[in-house]
Write a protein that holds these residues in place. Structure first.
Motif, mmCIF file in Angstrom:
data_model
loop_
_atom_site.group_PDB
_atom_site.id
_atom_site.type_symbol
_atom_site.label_atom_id
_atom_site.label_comp_id
_atom_site.label_asym_id
_atom_site.label_seq_id
_atom_site.Cartn_x
_atom_site.Cartn_y
_atom_site.Cartn_z
ATOM 1 N N TYR A 1 -98.263 -63.634 82.459
ATOM 2 C CA TYR A 1 -96.905 -63.774 81.922
ATOM 3 C C TYR A 1 -96.434 -62.489 81.253
ATOM 4 O O TYR A 1 -97.018 -62.049 80.265
ATOM 5 C CB TYR A 1 -96.866 -64.930 80.922
ATOM 6 N N MET A 2 -95.377 -61.930 81.799
ATOM 7 C CA MET A 2 -94.835 -60.708 81.210
ATOM 8 C C MET A 2 -94.174 -60.997 79.866
ATOM 9 O O MET A 2 -93.911 -60.100 79.094
ATOM 10 C CB MET A 2 -93.833 -60.075 82.161
ATOM 11 N N SER A 3 -93.895 -62.274 79.619
ATOM 12 C CA SER A 3 -93.257 -62.663 78.368
ATOM 13 C C SER A 3 -94.291 -62.901 77.261
ATOM 14 O O SER A 3 -93.935 -63.133 76.114
ATOM 15 C CB SER A 3 -92.444 -63.939 78.586
ATOM 16 N N THR A 4 -95.582 -62.863 77.608
ATOM 17 C CA THR A 4 -96.638 -63.084 76.624
ATOM 18 C C THR A 4 -97.317 -61.752 76.328
ATOM 19 O O THR A 4 -97.808 -61.087 77.239
ATOM 20 C CB THR A 4 -97.672 -64.106 77.164
ATOM 21 N N LYS A 5 -97.314 -61.389 75.057
ATOM 22 C CA LYS A 5 -97.739 -60.044 74.662
ATOM 23 C C LYS A 5 -99.140 -59.682 75.161
ATOM 24 O O LYS A 5 -99.354 -58.622 75.743
ATOM 25 C CB LYS A 5 -97.697 -59.932 73.133
ATOM 26 N N ASP A 6 -100.091 -60.602 74.947
ATOM 27 C CA ASP A 6 -101.469 -60.313 75.340
ATOM 28 C C ASP A 6 -101.614 -60.208 76.851
ATOM 29 O O ASP A 6 -102.381 -59.391 77.363
ATOM 30 C CB ASP A 6 -102.412 -61.402 74.809
#
Ligand SMILES: [Zn+2]
Length: 417
Positions: free
Chosen positions: A376-381
């Protein structure tokens, strides 16, 4: 490099890129063709939307006068402007200008040598004027488009009239599949999602899905080719847009033994958190709401790029009826399972890592196909992993291992090499 040297690179690049040496150069990230071409392209330097709901004017400043073709598309309402290849030097938020009849717009490469601007309009519109102006009196060259509202019936009539004249729609994969006579090695087609005018999802920090998945596909390709057991081709090996149906056609036309589409997901803001990789296969009934949302988002690629879909045959449901009678479905599931098994040890996996939904790009009836959402590009890690060369290498190795496990019985059965 001198200007003369650049020109020579341009002239020979077509031949070089078709050769194994050229492809090797491409893999290492050396893209002489694009780098050299960018310097001589006409540039779009500014863009403005003016007017109101009665008449809206769309203006692009250009470094030189260029030809243009403009046409409209329905469902959703769009105006498409086709241009020769242009270097867009616009601010990152340029396309978010909403005014008059224009909701938003995007721009980018649609094929080698061709750029496109797609405007989303608030309703059915008529293209009153579409013209280019040469630079004059200190004003730059410009592209001007005037739009006025019309009713849906007139709009649809215009479209059917426009469709009678042939239009540039021959958007082809950016690379020819390697055809080596007598080479019985299975062909694996890697399909980096999006490209060109279609950015895919975008991280808050600006990274684009289309760039990330292309980089990963190059890594996976190198990994697969290094063992010498497979031929590998990519539906795109540069920043070009390829329609979904064309990706499928490419795999079928070249007799691919496996098709792997590569993407990275994003969760809309405010819809919670998600992380890890997921492997998808085709199904009419989505595994869950998230899978359904994702397939819908990925299937929008053609709409985003202004592809005319009126000529596209059948929907996913029809194709599935056909597919049910083939073993393709079983093979796709088999590979998906192997991929999840391998990714378990190297990548972060989604809590439900194997899912199915109605992805258009997976509809080849005779080519086992999966779609891998790397994370997920929306999840930082996740984004940290996705953009790390080390993680990409490990993940590509895991997928290559899954490919090996998948083909091992087949190659052995064929007396393999
Ligand atoms: Zn995608």
């Amino acid at each position: 490099m001198t200007v003369r040297a650049i020109a020579i690179v341009c002239a020979i690049s077509a031949a070089v890129l078709a050769s194994p040496a050229g492809r090797a150069a491409e893999r290492t990230g050396a893209l002489p063709k694009q780098a050299a071409a960018a310097e001589s392209l006409p540039a779009a330097t500014d863009v403005r939307v003016g007017g109101d709901d009665k008449q809206t004017r769309f203006v692009v400043d250009l470094s030189q006068k260029i030809d243009l073709t403009a046409f409209t598309l329905a469902d959703p309402y769009r105006v498409v402007i086709d241009l020769p290849q242009v270097a867009f030097q616009l601010s990152a938020k340029a396309g978010e200008q909403s005014r008059g009849l224009v909701k938003a717009f995007r721009y980018g490469l649609i094929m080698q040598g061709g750029s496109r601007i797609v405007l989303d309009t608030k309703g059915p519109v008529r293209i009153d004027k579409a013209f280019a102006l040469a630079a004059v009196d200190g004003q730059p060259a410009r592209l001007v488009l005037d739009l006025t509202p019309i009713d849906r019936a007139s709009f649809l009539r215009t479209i059917s009239l426009e469709n009678r004249s042939p239009r540039v729609s021959s958007v082809k994969p950016s690379e020819a599949a390697p055809k080596v006579a007598g080479d019985a090695r299975p062909l694996i087609v890697l399909d980096p999602g999006h490209g060109g005018i279609d950015n895919g999802t975008k991280a808050a920090s600006g990274e684009l899905e289309k760039d990330l998945v292309l980089q990963f596909a190059h890594t996976l390709r190198a990994r697969l080719e290094s063992a010498g057991k497979y031929r590998v081709a990519m539906t795109r090996s540069d920043d070009t847009f390829i329609p979904l149906a064309e990706r499928v056609r490419f795999a079928r036309a070249h007799g691919a033994a496996l098709f792997v589409s590569i993407h990275a997901d994003a969760i809309p803001r405010g819809e919670g958190q998600a992380e890890g990789a997921t492997v998808y296969t085709l199904s009419e009934n989505a595994s869950d709401a998230e899978a359904a949302r994702l397939a819908e988002a990925e299937n929008r690629a053609d709409v985003i790029a202004g592809v005319d879909l009126t000529a596209e045959p059948g929907d996913v449901a029809n194709i599935l009826v056909d597919l049910a009678q083939r073993e393709t479905k079983t093979y796709s599931a088999q590979f998906a399972k192997l991929a999840v098994g391998e990714l378990k040890s190297t990548a972060r996996l989604h809590k439900h890592p194997m899912k199915a939904a109605g992805f258009k790009v997976l509809t080849a009836p005779d080519v086992p196909s999966v779609l891998v959402e790397l994370g997920y590009m929306s999840t930082k890690d996740d984004l940290k992993l996705l953009t790390s060369t080390a993680w990409q290498g490990k993940t590509a190795a895991a997928l290559a291992q899954a490919v090996d496990s998948y083909f091992a019985p087949r190659l052995a059965g064929a007396g393999g090499n």
